[in-house]
Design an enzyme around this catalytic site. Structure first.
Site, short mmCIF file in Angstrom:
data_model
loop_
_atom_site.label_atom_id
_atom_site.label_comp_id
_atom_site.label_asym_id
_atom_site.label_seq_id
_atom_site.Cartn_x
_atom_site.Cartn_y
_atom_site.Cartn_z
N GLY A 1 0.78 -1.23 0.00
CA GLY A 1 0.00 0.00 0.00
C GLY A 1 0.81 1.28 0.00
N SER A 2 2.01 1.29 -0.57
CA SER A 2 2.79 2.53 -0.59
C SER A 2 2.11 3.57 -1.48
CB SER A 2 4.22 2.27 -1.07
OG SER A 2 4.25 1.94 -2.44
N LEU B 1 -4.38 -6.56 -7.58
CA LEU B 1 -3.96 -7.55 -8.58
C LEU B 1 -5.11 -8.36 -9.17
CD1 LEU B 1 -0.67 -8.77 -6.86
CD2 LEU B 1 -1.01 -6.91 -8.51
N ASN C 1 -6.43 3.11 -12.50
CA ASN C 1 -5.44 2.12 -12.09
C ASN C 1 -4.04 2.66 -12.37
OD1 ASN C 1 -4.34 -0.48 -11.32
ND2 ASN C 1 -3.96 -0.84 -13.51
N HIS D 1 -0.12 1.44 -13.28
CA HIS D 1 0.66 0.28 -13.76
C HIS D 1 2.12 0.69 -13.87
CE1 HIS D 1 1.32 -3.53 -15.79
NE2 HIS D 1 2.10 -2.89 -16.63
N GLU E 1 5.25 6.59 -9.48
CA GLU E 1 3.84 6.24 -9.25
C GLU E 1 3.27 7.07 -8.10
OE1 GLU E 1 5.03 1.65 -9.65
OE2 GLU E 1 2.95 1.97 -9.01
C1 GRF Z 1 2.97 -0.90 -7.73
O1 GRF Z 1 4.17 -0.94 -8.43
C2 GRF Z 1 1.83 -0.91 -8.69
O2 GRF Z 1 2.09 -0.26 -9.92
C3 GRF Z 1 1.69 -2.35 -8.94
O3 GRF Z 1 1.86 -2.96 -7.69
C4 GRF Z 1 2.74 -2.16 -6.92
C5 GRF Z 1 2.02 -1.90 -5.62
O4 GRF Z 1 2.79 -1.29 -4.74
N1 GRF Z 1 0.42 -2.69 -9.55
P1 GRF Z 1 2.17 -0.74 -3.35
O5 GRF Z 1 1.31 -1.82 -2.74
O6 GRF Z 1 1.35 0.47 -3.67
O7 GRF Z 1 3.35 -0.43 -2.53
#
Ligand code: GRF
Length: 254
Positions: A11-12, A85, A102, A104, A174
């Protein structure tokens, strides 16, 4: 807008969304009202509980009717997938048209689709010899990673990179791009039209003044806020986020 975030892992990205919507300008247009996860022990749910935000365990990720009722109970306007996922049920995509985003960890349409998540993505990028990768935020439709692209940001791929190196560089982007797109949709600046195309702009004015020389570039050391910033007035991370917003506004002009 009332935002629901779905996440399967640590969940970062959710953490970055929470921080962003703490900012008065973003808080004026959106707030995270619930967090859902298909993993009852996910870090994302721990983050939600620590913020006093409703933490929902999604026991059957294919049960779109149940998920839709949960979102209706929370008065959800926007759904954000942040490392979720599972394929989102059609009931959610149809009940929130143009209101599901979303993130990615690659530059779609390349390196996306079913099974393309986590280190598999970065391993494929490195194996392809590509010298640029990045993050993509897109609107969600009934197919994995195929909805209209709202925004993207590039990062370099270095010859010595491991998948973990690249993953961490992309993840930092992200954390900057996803909250900006979510805010732009909440503010009505960016939308998915009935024509299936993205309309509007990302050009949200930076929340804080951007001192000259503090620019968001591509490499890690430009992600680290500079000590020279006058820390009395604005915390360094806010300036770094504002610098990124400044460059996004330049790349995506009105
Ligand atoms: C991220 O890289 C996102 O793009 C991918 O999964 C990772 C999730 O990271 N789908 P987090 O759980 O938000 O740390």
């Amino acid at each position: 807008m009332r935002i629901a975030v779905l996440a399967s892992g640590g969940g970062s990205n959710l953490g970055a969304l929470f921080t962003h919507f703490d900012d008065p300008r973003a808080a004026a247009v959106g707030s995270i009202v619930c967090v859902g996860s298909d993993k009852s022990d996910s870090g994302a749910l721990v983050r939600a509980r620590s913020r006093g935000v409703s933490a929902l365990v999604i026991s059957d990720h294919q049960d779109g009717v149940a998920l839709r009722s949960l979102f209706h109970e929370h008065g959800v306007d926007l759904v954000v997938l942040a490392g979720y996922l599972k394929l989102l049920p059609a009931e959610i995509v149809s009940a929130w048209p143009g209101r599901v985003l979303n993130v990615h960890p690659a530059l779609l349409p390349a390196f996306g689709g079913a099974g393309m998540y986590g280190s598999r993505v970065h391993t494929a990028v490195i194996a392809s010899g590509a010298r640029v990768s990045g993050a993509t935020v897109h609107f969600v439709n009934e197919h994995y990673d195929r909805g209209a692209i709202a925004a993207q940001w590039p990062v370099p791929v270095y010859p010595r990179d491991t998948p973990a190196d690249l993953a961490s560089r992309v993840l930092q982007v992200e954390h900057r791009l996803l909250p900006l797109v979510a805010e732009a949709v909440c503010a009505g600046a960016l939308s998915l039209g009935a024509d299936g195309r993205v309309h509007g702009h990302m050009g949200l004015a930076p929340a804080h003044p951007v001192p000259p020389g503090v620019r968001f570039c591509l490499t890690e050391n430009d992600l680290a806020p500079r000590a020279s910033i006058d820390a009395d007035t604005v915390d360094a991370d806010s300036v770094a986020r504002a610098a990124f917003a400044y460059d996004v506004a330049r790349l995506y002009p009105r």
